[in-house]
Scaffold this active site. Structure first.
Site: not given
Length: 309
Positions: A179, A192
């Site tokens: 990501s 995350y």
């Protein structure tokens, strides 16, 4: 004078067009070379993983589908079997290996099960993952641990379990669908972002170590993709977020992202940022002028959770 300008412009446009055509033809050749390769994909039951399965199957690859939900894997398998492939491309029946990335102790056996299907795995796509929403002070430790297990340790264990086979064969390709938050963190995504930063670092070290064995490592860091990632995300207390974030709904298509994954494999790309210019610029800002980015994130945090991934 005008004729000279026109001729120069036409020459530039023509050269650019020729370069584009040459690269396109070269890309088709590189993709065609993937035919028959064994590709293992985690998180293959939906989203980017499902689209990756579709993209590699269309290229004539032998796809191994991995995820927790067997019924969804069966759906994807059946869908792949209905796809019409280009003339000359052989269709291989996809195989299913159910696995849960959080169950670390089971992953070595799952890797062996995958290896037993075709005798080896050429390409590993570490795509499975889980997101979260919540401030640092409100996020419970078990949530941090779950996110880290799924996004980082799960990929680590599966990769290291398949690595000896790749080393012994002297070839392989490992892909991590990370990501943009593996390159820069935003507020209310601490667990995350931490897991994706860890995955980035692991892959950077791995890339250097396995290069001598003709094994390639690619990390793709996308921004927003239209998937169910926010619906499946956890809130800080461990409950389901169960909301579609507006930024996710407006993001790139999963099929576009899958195409970039195929490109990364075909061209043996090391590190790829996928997203609009201003997101890529933010990563550059984090490197060159970090204090400016920190100031922007402070202002963003004051507004509270924004629903962005």
């Amino acid at each position: 004078m005008m004729n000279s300008v026109g001729i120069a412009t036409a020459a530039i446009v023509g050269s650019m067009g020729l370069l584009w055509l040459c690269r396109r033809l070269r890309s088709q050749q590189r993709r065609a070379a993937l035919q028959g390769k064994v590709v293992l994909i985690t998180g293959a039951s939906s989203g980017v993983g499902e689209e990756c399965a579709r993209a590699f199957h269309r290229l004539g690859c032998k796809v191994i589908l991995c995820a927790r939900r067997v019924s969804e894997l069966e759906r994807v398998k059946n869908d792949l079997m209905t796809l019409k492939l280009k003339q000359g491309v052989e269709a291989h029946t996809p195989h299913i290996v159910p696995l849960d990335l959080e169950k670390l102790d089971e992953l070595p056996a799952k890797a062996k099960q995958a290896l037993d299907v075709h005798g080896h795995v050429d390409i590993l796509i570490n795509n499975g993952g889980l997101s979260m929403r919540g401030g640092v002070s409100d996020t419970l430790l078990p949530v941090h641990q779950k996110i880290m297990n799924v996004n980082y340790f799960g990929s680590l264990v599966l990769t290291t379990a398949l690595l000896p086979s790749m080393i012994s064969r002297g070839c392989g390709h490992i892909v991590a669908v990370s990501s943009i938050q593996g390159r820069m963190a935003i507020p209310f995504r601490s667990a995350y972002a931490a897991s994706k930063h860890a995955l980035q670092a692991f892959c950077d070290s791995l890339r250097a170590e396995v290069a001598c064995h003709n094994i390639h490592v690619s990390v793709l860091s996308p921004s927003y993709i239209r998937t169910k990632i926010s619906l499946n995300a956890l809130d800080g207390d461990g409950s389901a977020h169960a909301k579609m974030d507006s930024t996710i709904a407006k993001g790139m298509s999963a099929s576009y992202m899958a195409d970039r994954v195929v490109d990364a494999v075909a061209w043996k790309q090391n590190d790829v940022l996928v997203g609009p210019f201003h997101h890529k610029a933010a990563v550059l800002l984090r490197t060159l002028l970090p204090n400016i980015l920190f100031l922007i994130m402070k202002m963003k945090a004051k507004k509270g959770p924004s629903g962005e991934d």
